[in-house]
Write an enzyme that holds these catalytic residues in place. Structure first.
Site, short mmCIF file in Angstrom:
data_model
loop_
_atom_site.label_atom_id
_atom_site.label_comp_id
_atom_site.label_asym_id
_atom_site.label_seq_id
_atom_site.Cartn_x
_atom_site.Cartn_y
_atom_site.Cartn_z
N HIS A 88 0.61 -1.48 -0.23
CA HIS A 88 -0.08 -0.17 0.22
C HIS A 88 0.78 1.58 -0.47
O HIS A 88 0.75 2.14 -0.63
CB HIS A 88 -0.96 -0.13 1.28
CG HIS A 88 -1.58 1.20 1.53
ND1 HIS A 88 -1.06 1.90 2.72
CD2 HIS A 88 -2.73 2.03 0.81
CE1 HIS A 88 -1.88 3.07 2.78
NE2 HIS A 88 -2.92 3.57 1.45
N GLU A 131 1.06 2.56 -3.09
CA GLU A 131 0.28 2.83 -3.94
C GLU A 131 0.68 4.71 -3.67
O GLU A 131 0.11 5.44 -4.58
CB GLU A 131 -1.66 2.41 -3.25
CG GLU A 131 -1.87 3.31 -4.48
CD GLU A 131 -3.92 3.51 -2.79
OE1 GLU A 131 -3.88 2.38 -2.18
OE2 GLU A 131 -4.48 4.61 -2.81
N HIS A 132 0.56 5.15 -2.68
CA HIS A 132 1.05 6.00 -2.58
C HIS A 132 3.02 6.65 -2.94
O HIS A 132 2.47 7.79 -3.38
CB HIS A 132 1.64 6.56 -1.36
CG HIS A 132 0.01 6.94 0.04
ND1 HIS A 132 -0.36 7.86 0.79
CD2 HIS A 132 -0.59 5.97 0.04
CE1 HIS A 132 -1.74 7.64 1.53
NE2 HIS A 132 -1.85 6.17 0.89
N GLU A 164 -3.93 8.18 7.92
CA GLU A 164 -4.22 7.20 7.48
C GLU A 164 -5.15 6.31 7.90
O GLU A 164 -6.17 5.97 8.04
CB GLU A 164 -4.55 7.14 5.58
CG GLU A 164 -5.44 6.47 4.77
CD GLU A 164 -4.45 6.00 3.17
OE1 GLU A 164 -3.75 6.30 3.06
OE2 GLU A 164 -5.12 4.91 2.51
#
Lengths: 500, 500
Positions: free
Chosen positions: B127, B130-131, B207
């Site tokens: 993940h 993804e950033h 997040e």
């Protein structure tokens, strides 16, 4: 070979010695057996019947038993036992605890490798080596060590736990060099052929079938542990998962052996009728010849995230007659705890459920008579965070839910009101004394040092332990109960009879 | 950068489009939100409100939504859409689905790397990319892609799931080459400095705090998933565990990027107003220039042992007003199932709880009026074994236990009596049609191919899916219900209000 395998299944003498002191109902209730795969023994303590039940489970689970030998006050408590420790040039750590009361030595090699160190998907490989180490080397045929030990009337065994794998022989001092020579040889010289590996794998698969899969309590216990731990590898069974054991092969075995079976990843513990100088000279002559292996990375494993939920695991099985439960919490171990916390958890376990003087036993078994058993234990000697467990089973007309509620109530009482100063002091004395009694068994003394050194501790930790226990305050005991034994963050296993 | 980050948080259009069709109570009940971290969307289906709730969760959880796009009958169902697929010389797979109804293309790159492929202790690293993929490369400053897309009135997004990480842009056909050039550039040329990595890590920590730790349903869901899976890495949250995210660093990022962000680990999917020849020539000009990386080992992960127990996970929280539950079972996925089993599970989910025509909805919400919600879903498009889920929440005076019992009764009814032939045929038609409607959204079509190809399937699997669904018999549906939805091997999560 079968003979070696059977030999390893003998429960150790110090556990056998305790058997006679247990009452029948404590030996027979199902809950205890469900604790098998947990590292849960403490020598000379009313609890060990739990581990006696484990005895027949052989190496691995005897293994499990030893993991919980609490750090012992050997030096502080007696004048005639003195531990000496030093390093060999190849990095092998040595601890010698002379004890001249009888012409016997206990010789142990502890490898700092256990099931929690296994690569993903290779569960069971650490325990596999507990077996493979009894196979042929370039120098000795399989079974030679066993024959040699038997011929001189000694005994030997091996066990695997989450954090270590250990091998020992109990022999006359004159045989020490021979034992060292055998151990030093199999540390590096195993003949790992496809045939050897595949044959022993079948033995292990059968072991798993018999000891876990055919036993509802063992199955439940595996899934409780897996549910308690979200991330930390103690969640994976020491014996390994069937489908992963099935796939272990020669390549896996060779890689594991080459990585971990090295003098710089081992601790030699010798207790008994021998002097440190003698051990040193024999160790240099035998183990000292084994070349140092590559440096191993720090034993940094995935650690546990926050516990946020209450979980249950239920197994309903027609073979169960009396239901039982056990509840576990994640708590710090001696290696991970803040100063005093692990000692306070040890005393909390003692006061709450550590045998027949404990609150749970007195309240539920003796006074109310509703429980066949009820107790608590703390597995302090672990490299990573560990668990605190309470358990119980109903007696007569009592319901399992009643026992669970009564156990919860006793926990809540300590978390709310603490323990009395009198109760604490008496428990400290009893607890320290119970560990000191372990000195009468060389195995236990060797286990204390071995398990401490294999889980991040040192000789000083063993020596200072009684004083650290004596310094625990009632407030500290109350604080760990309130902080860790929170119902909303617990995992409970229920073993239930099948209703027809 | 913040702007890119926000852009990625937009729920995709096809999910937004469904929002209006949902009734308020279905959007508001807590249970749905608790499904957030599960890969659980199916386009054009009443269920997607679940995923709308996920929409605000951003990339990862939108991510989750896409994982469940069922294999689609694109070619079989329409004559005007034809998929073409080929390999670039560097091993990058390409699928083109021309659709000339509007001057738009959807351009997606799927990397066959998801959270289930992460090294132990490094949860969240998939993940994280993804950033990080929105950060600067040697050629483009951070934010340039986002600006370029915005300038031409396009949209873009990215998402991470257990088995893949994907990036897409929806733009005019004239911008396709530019998008390919951006994607090909960031596939290998990210500037991963300490500063970039550490700054974005703080964004991700925030997040996680906002979207998981501050939300009781998300916390419960994480621990349900962890409890369901004993070994398989789907047990680890896609977003990662807080304490592990905190430790991710530049070294981890570089290793992960170098291992997995390679053309031979990626699938390019282009749907829309473009011809395969054009895509091929543009792809060769852009992606084709990226050198092939080392061959990756097969994606063999630890697999799940037998399920032997019934487990529960309970979170009691003052912020909960209406309680709810969800129950999950381990079942085979399209990739692991025997022929016909996954299709039967898809139909079982539809009949049992796939929207307002389903048995659960009709019985509990419409007829008895005791449930605010009740449903079921199956996550078929996964590389490894997957889960089947049922859920429910009470309405009015009904108790949570009543809803759970009623849901269990409906399952038992199918397992015992099966489904009617009429019900099965109607469901097949409805189900196939609902997936065909997805064609109206290019994103959905692209997602179908991308998620199938990233989880071990191929273009033929997508094309033949409607016929495989049509071939499922009532006996097969009954058989999978009886075989897999066994209460004694289930994991149930309860979200409960705090009683004062």
């Amino acid at each position: 070979m079968l003979r070696a395998h059977l030999a390893r299944r003998r429960p150790p003498i110090h556990l056998l010695a305790v058997r006679a002191t247990r009452t029948r109902h404590l030996q027979n209730e199902g809950q205890l057996t469900s604790l098998r795969t947990l590292p849960i023994a403490r020598s000379s303590h009313p609890k060990p019947a739990i581990y006696l039940r484990s005895g027949w489970l052989g190496g691995t689970l005897f293994a499990a038993a030893l993991a919980f030998v609490t750090i012992a006050p050997v030096l502080a408590a007696t004048d005639d036992i003195k531990a000496t420790n030093f390093l060999l040039d190849n990095g092998m750590e040595v601890v010698v605890i002379p004890d001249h009361r009888a012409p016997i030595v206990t010789h142990m090699v502890w490898y700092k490798i256990g099931s929690a160190d296994e690569p993903p998907g290779k569960s069971g490989i650490a325990h596999f080596f507990e077996h493979l180490m009894f196979k042929a080397t370039a120098k000795h045929a399989a079974g030679e060590l066993t024959r040699a030990v038997a011929e001189i009337g000694g005994s030997h065994n091996a066990f695997t736990s989450y954090d270590y794998t250990a091998f020992y022989e109990r022999v006359a001092p004159s045989a020490l060099e021979q034992m060292m020579s055998f151990e030093a040889d199999r540390m590096r010289n195993l003949t790992l052929t496809d045939d050897v590996v595949n044959t022993e794998r079948d033995v292990i698969l059968e072991e798993r079938r018999l000891r876990i899969d055919n036993d509802p309590e063992a199955v439940l216990n595996e899934e409780v542990v897996t549910t308690l731990w979200q991330s930390q590898p103690y969640r994976i069974p020491v014996i390994g998962w069937m489908h992963e054991i099935e796939k272990l092969n020669r390549t896996d075995a060779v890689a594991f052996y080459d990585n971990y079976y090295r003098p710089n990843n081992a601790v030699l513990v010798v207790a008994g009728d021998v002097e440190p100088e003698t051990v040193k000279s024999l160790a240099e002559k035998t183990y000292g010849k084994v070349p140092r292996g590559p440096d191993l990375p720090p034993r940094t494993r995935p650690v546990e995230p926050e516990q946020n939920t209450r979980r249950t695991v239920t197994l309903t099985d027609a073979r169960v007659s009396v239901p039982n439960f056990l509840t576990q919490w994640v708590v710090p171990s001696y290696h991970t705890a803040k100063p005093g916390e692990a000692e306070a958890l040890d005393l909390l376990a003692e006061i709450l459920g550590g045998g027949s003087r404990s609150r749970l036993y007195q309240q539920l078994v003796v006074k109310q008579g509703i429980a066949a058993e009820a107790g608590a234990f703390f597995q302090g000697n672990m490299l990573d965070a560990t668990n605190f467990t309470v358990y119980g089973a109903p007696r007569g007309d009592a319901k399992l839910a009643d026992i669970e509620a009564a156990v919860d109530a006793e926990i809540a009482r300590i978390a709310r009101n603490g323990v009395t100063s009198d109760e604490l002091e008496k428990t400290k004395e009893r607890f320290i004394r119970s560990v000191i009694f372990a000195h009468d068994e060389q195995n236990s003394v060797a286990n204390m040092y071995g398990s401490t050194l294999a889980t991040g501790g040192n000789v000083k930790d063993v020596e200072e332990w009684p004083d650290r226990i004596r310094n625990v305050t009632a407030d500290q005991v109350k604080a760990v109960a309130a902080r860790y034994l929170v119902s909303d963050h617990s995992t409970t296993g229920y073993l239930l009879p099948k209703e027809n």
